[in-house]
Motif scaffolding. Structure first.
Motif, PDB file in Angstrom:
ATOM      1  N   GLN A  84       0.823  -1.216   0.000  1.00 30.83           N
ATOM      2  CA  GLN A  84       0.000   0.000   0.000  1.00 30.83           C
ATOM      3  C   GLN A  84       0.858   1.268   0.000  1.00 30.83           C
ATOM      4  O   GLN A  84       0.329   2.376  -0.057  1.00 30.83           O
ATOM      5  CB  GLN A  84      -0.913   0.018   1.223  1.00 30.83           C
ATOM      6  N   GLY A  85       2.181   1.101   0.084  1.00 23.23           N
ATOM      7  CA  GLY A  85       3.083   2.244   0.008  1.00 23.23           C
ATOM      8  C   GLY A  85       3.692   2.682   1.325  1.00 23.23           C
ATOM      9  O   GLY A  85       4.438   3.671   1.357  1.00 23.23           O
ATOM     10  N   TRP A  86       3.421   1.986   2.413  1.00 23.18           N
ATOM     11  CA  TRP A  86       3.993   2.359   3.710  1.00 23.18           C
ATOM     12  C   TRP A  86       5.451   1.929   3.771  1.00 23.18           C
ATOM     13  O   TRP A  86       5.805   0.826   3.377  1.00 23.18           O
ATOM     14  CB  TRP A  86       3.197   1.733   4.857  1.00 23.18           C
ATOM     15  N   ASN A  87       6.315   2.811   4.284  1.00 23.30           N
ATOM     16  CA  ASN A  87       7.747   2.554   4.376  1.00 23.30           C
ATOM     17  C   ASN A  87       8.044   1.906   5.737  1.00 23.30           C
ATOM     18  O   ASN A  87       8.265   2.597   6.724  1.00 23.30           O
ATOM     19  CB  ASN A  87       8.527   3.856   4.210  1.00 23.30           C
ATOM     20  N   ILE A  88       8.041   0.588   5.752  1.00 28.14           N
ATOM     21  CA  ILE A  88       8.248  -0.160   6.984  1.00 28.14           C
ATOM     22  C   ILE A  88       9.620  -0.834   6.911  1.00 28.14           C
ATOM     23  O   ILE A  88       9.927  -1.536   5.949  1.00 28.14           O
ATOM     24  CB  ILE A  88       7.136  -1.195   7.198  1.00 28.14           C
ATOM     25  N   VAL A  89      10.419  -0.591   7.924  1.00 30.46           N
ATOM     26  CA  VAL A  89      11.784  -1.112   8.002  1.00 30.46           C
ATOM     27  C   VAL A  89      11.807  -2.334   8.912  1.00 30.46           C
ATOM     28  O   VAL A  89      11.140  -2.357   9.939  1.00 30.46           O
ATOM     29  CB  VAL A  89      12.731  -0.025   8.565  1.00 30.46           C
ATOM     30  N   THR A  90      12.598  -3.331   8.522  1.00 31.88           N
ATOM     31  CA  THR A  90      12.761  -4.544   9.330  1.00 31.88           C
ATOM     32  C   THR A  90      14.164  -4.587   9.893  1.00 31.88           C
ATOM     33  O   THR A  90      15.138  -4.390   9.162  1.00 31.88           O
ATOM     34  CB  THR A  90      12.568  -5.807   8.461  1.00 31.88           C
ATOM     35  N   GLU A  91      14.261  -4.827  11.197  1.00 31.83           N
ATOM     36  CA  GLU A  91      15.558  -5.078  11.830  1.00 31.83           C
ATOM     37  C   GLU A  91      15.491  -6.442  12.487  1.00 31.83           C
ATOM     38  O   GLU A  91      14.496  -6.764  13.154  1.00 31.83           O
ATOM     39  CB  GLU A  91      15.866  -4.012  12.876  1.00 31.83           C
ATOM     40  N   LEU A  92      16.530  -7.243  12.295  1.00 30.85           N
ATOM     41  CA  LEU A  92      16.593  -8.542  12.955  1.00 30.85           C
ATOM     42  C   LEU A  92      17.322  -8.376  14.281  1.00 30.85           C
ATOM     43  O   LEU A  92      18.408  -7.803  14.332  1.00 30.85           O
ATOM     44  CB  LEU A  92      17.309  -9.567  12.081  1.00 30.85           C
ATOM     45  N   GLU A  93      16.692  -8.878  15.339  1.00 32.54           N
ATOM     46  CA  GLU A  93      17.277  -8.805  16.674  1.00 32.54           C
ATOM     47  C   GLU A  93      17.667 -10.202  17.118  1.00 32.54           C
ATOM     48  O   GLU A  93      16.848 -11.115  17.069  1.00 32.54           O
ATOM     49  CB  GLU A  93      16.275  -8.207  17.656  1.00 32.54           C
ATOM     50  N   LYS A  94      18.911 -10.330  17.551  1.00 28.51           N
ATOM     51  CA  LYS A  94      19.381 -11.619  18.050  1.00 28.51           C
ATOM     52  C   LYS A  94      19.086 -11.717  19.536  1.00 28.51           C
ATOM     53  O   LYS A  94      19.125 -10.719  20.258  1.00 28.51           O
ATOM     54  CB  LYS A  94      20.882 -11.761  17.807  1.00 28.51           C
ATOM     55  N   HIS A  95      18.796 -12.932  19.972  1.00 24.87           N
ATOM     56  CA  HIS A  95      18.613 -13.218  21.390  1.00 24.87           C
ATOM     57  C   HIS A  95      19.084 -14.639  21.648  1.00 24.87           C
ATOM     58  O   HIS A  95      19.515 -15.330  20.713  1.00 24.87           O
ATOM     59  CB  HIS A  95      17.158 -13.005  21.823  1.00 24.87           C
ATOM     60  N   GLU A  96      19.038 -15.078  22.871  1.00 21.89           N
ATOM     61  CA  GLU A  96      19.625 -16.382  23.217  1.00 21.89           C
ATOM     62  C   GLU A  96      18.989 -17.561  22.493  1.00 21.89           C
ATOM     63  O   GLU A  96      19.615 -18.595  22.311  1.00 21.89           O
ATOM     64  CB  GLU A  96      19.579 -16.606  24.728  1.00 21.89           C
ATOM     65  N   ASN A  97      17.737 -17.443  22.060  1.00 21.35           N
ATOM     66  CA  ASN A  97      17.057 -18.543  21.364  1.00 21.35           C
ATOM     67  C   ASN A  97      17.034 -18.391  19.848  1.00 21.35           C
ATOM     68  O   ASN A  97      16.348 -19.136  19.163  1.00 21.35           O
ATOM     69  CB  ASN A  97      15.624 -18.683  21.881  1.00 21.35           C
ATOM     70  N   GLY A  98      17.737 -17.409  19.320  1.00 24.48           N
ATOM     71  CA  GLY A  98      17.742 -17.215  17.871  1.00 24.48           C
ATOM     72  C   GLY A  98      17.624 -15.747  17.512  1.00 24.48           C
ATOM     73  O   GLY A  98      18.356 -14.918  18.024  1.00 24.48           O
ATOM     74  N   LYS A  99      16.678 -15.432  16.647  1.00 26.22           N
ATOM     75  CA  LYS A  99      16.457 -14.038  16.258  1.00 26.22           C
ATOM     76  C   LYS A  99      15.003 -13.840  15.873  1.00 26.22           C
ATOM     77  O   LYS A  99      14.280 -14.799  15.595  1.00 26.22           O
ATOM     78  CB  LYS A  99      17.390 -13.634  15.123  1.00 26.22           C
ATOM     79  N   HIS A 100      14.577 -12.586  15.866  1.00 27.18           N
ATOM     80  CA  HIS A 100      13.224 -12.246  15.435  1.00 27.18           C
ATOM     81  C   HIS A 100      13.259 -10.866  14.769  1.00 27.18           C
ATOM     82  O   HIS A 100      14.229 -10.129  14.914  1.00 27.18           O
ATOM     83  CB  HIS A 100      12.234 -12.258  16.612  1.00 27.18           C
ATOM     84  N   ALA A 101      12.225 -10.579  14.041  1.00 27.99           N
ATOM     85  CA  ALA A 101      12.125  -9.292  13.340  1.00 27.99           C
ATOM     86  C   ALA A 101      11.469  -8.256  14.239  1.00 27.99           C
ATOM     87  O   ALA A 101      10.598  -8.571  15.057  1.00 27.99           O
ATOM     88  CB  ALA A 101      11.299  -9.454  12.069  1.00 27.99           C
ATOM     89  N   ARG A 102      11.895  -7.033  14.088  1.00 29.98           N
ATOM     90  CA  ARG A 102      11.231  -5.880  14.699  1.00 29.98           C
ATOM     91  C   ARG A 102      10.959  -4.908  13.557  1.00 29.98           C
ATOM     92  O   ARG A 102      11.848  -4.601  12.767  1.00 29.98           O
ATOM     93  CB  ARG A 102      12.098  -5.229  15.765  1.00 29.98           C
ATOM     94  N   TYR A 103       9.729  -4.469  13.441  1.00 23.73           N
ATOM     95  CA  TYR A 103       9.313  -3.594  12.346  1.00 23.73           C
ATOM     96  C   TYR A 103       9.089  -2.175  12.855  1.00 23.73           C
ATOM     97  O   TYR A 103       8.532  -1.977  13.934  1.00 23.73           O
ATOM     98  CB  TYR A 103       8.013  -4.113  11.722  1.00 23.73           C
ATOM     99  N   TYR A 104       9.527  -1.198  12.048  1.00 29.46           N
ATOM    100  CA  TYR A 104       9.366   0.221  12.347  1.00 29.46           C
ATOM    101  C   TYR A 104       8.717   0.908  11.151  1.00 29.46           C
ATOM    102  O   TYR A 104       9.016   0.566  10.005  1.00 29.46           O
ATOM    103  CB  TYR A 104      10.727   0.895  12.537  1.00 29.46           C
ATOM    104  N   LEU A 105       7.906   1.897  11.413  1.00 28.25           N
ATOM    105  CA  LEU A 105       7.381   2.755  10.356  1.00 28.25           C
ATOM    106  C   LEU A 105       8.363   3.899  10.210  1.00 28.25           C
ATOM    107  O   LEU A 105       8.557   4.684  11.139  1.00 28.25           O
ATOM    108  CB  LEU A 105       5.989   3.272  10.726  1.00 28.25           C
ATOM    109  N   ARG A 106       9.028   3.970   9.072  1.00 31.85           N
ATOM    110  CA  ARG A 106      10.058   4.978   8.871  1.00 31.85           C
ATOM    111  C   ARG A 106       9.457   6.366   8.707  1.00 31.85           C
ATOM    112  O   ARG A 106       9.909   7.340   9.276  1.00 31.85           O
ATOM    113  CB  ARG A 106      10.937   4.650   7.676  1.00 31.85           C
ATOM    114  N   GLU A 107       8.439   6.485   7.911  1.00 32.81           N
ATOM    115  CA  GLU A 107       7.786   7.771   7.676  1.00 32.81           C
ATOM    116  C   GLU A 107       6.367   7.502   7.217  1.00 32.81           C
ATOM    117  O   GLU A 107       6.061   6.422   6.722  1.00 32.81           O
ATOM    118  CB  GLU A 107       8.541   8.581   6.635  1.00 32.81           C
ATOM    119  N   SER A 108       5.521   8.486   7.368  1.00 33.37           N
ATOM    120  CA  SER A 108       4.140   8.272   6.948  1.00 33.37           C
ATOM    121  C   SER A 108       4.030   8.274   5.434  1.00 33.37           C
ATOM    122  O   SER A 108       4.894   8.795   4.733  1.00 33.37           O
ATOM    123  CB  SER A 108       3.225   9.319   7.576  1.00 33.37           C
ATOM    124  N   LYS A 109       2.954   7.713   4.944  1.00 38.14           N
ATOM    125  CA  LYS A 109       2.700   7.549   3.511  1.00 38.14           C
ATOM    126  C   LYS A 109       2.540   8.891   2.836  1.00 38.14           C
ATOM    127  O   LYS A 109       2.010   9.825   3.332  1.00 38.14           O
ATOM    128  CB  LYS A 109       1.432   6.708   3.365  1.00 38.14           C
TER     129      LYS A 109
END
Length: 82
Positions: free
Chosen positions: A57-82
């Motif tokens: 839909q055009g939203w600028n969503i950034v993904t960062e992978l975060e490591k932790h003791e059991n592996g990793k997971h994604a964290r999503y951020y909205l960089r700027e509004s549409k």
């Protein structure tokens, strides 16, 4: 007579995705989100699919992978509004 689950799903086909996308977008406008946040707070079990919908839909969503003791997971951020 009541509707079966499948009839109810067919009637509102796609409606649940729209409401989940809106809930996720509202959340992202205030803070980041992880799959655990989505499951526990928003009852959304396919966060990556909903993020894909929002990006389409055009939203600028950034993904960062975060490591932790059991592996990793994604964290999503909205960089700027549409």
């Amino acid at each position: 007579m009541g509707c079966t689950v499948m009839e109810t799903i067919e009637e509102g086909k796609g409606g649940w995705k729209v409401s989940q996308n809106k809930e996720i977008l509202d959340w992202l406008k205030r803070r980041s989100i992880t799959p655990m946040d989505a499951m526990v707070v928003l009852n959304v079990y396919r966060l990556a699919a909903r993020i894909s919908d929002l990006r389409a839909q055009g939203w600028n969503i950034v993904t960062e992978l975060e490591k932790h003791e059991n592996g990793k997971h994604a964290r999503y951020y909205l960089r700027e509004s549409k």
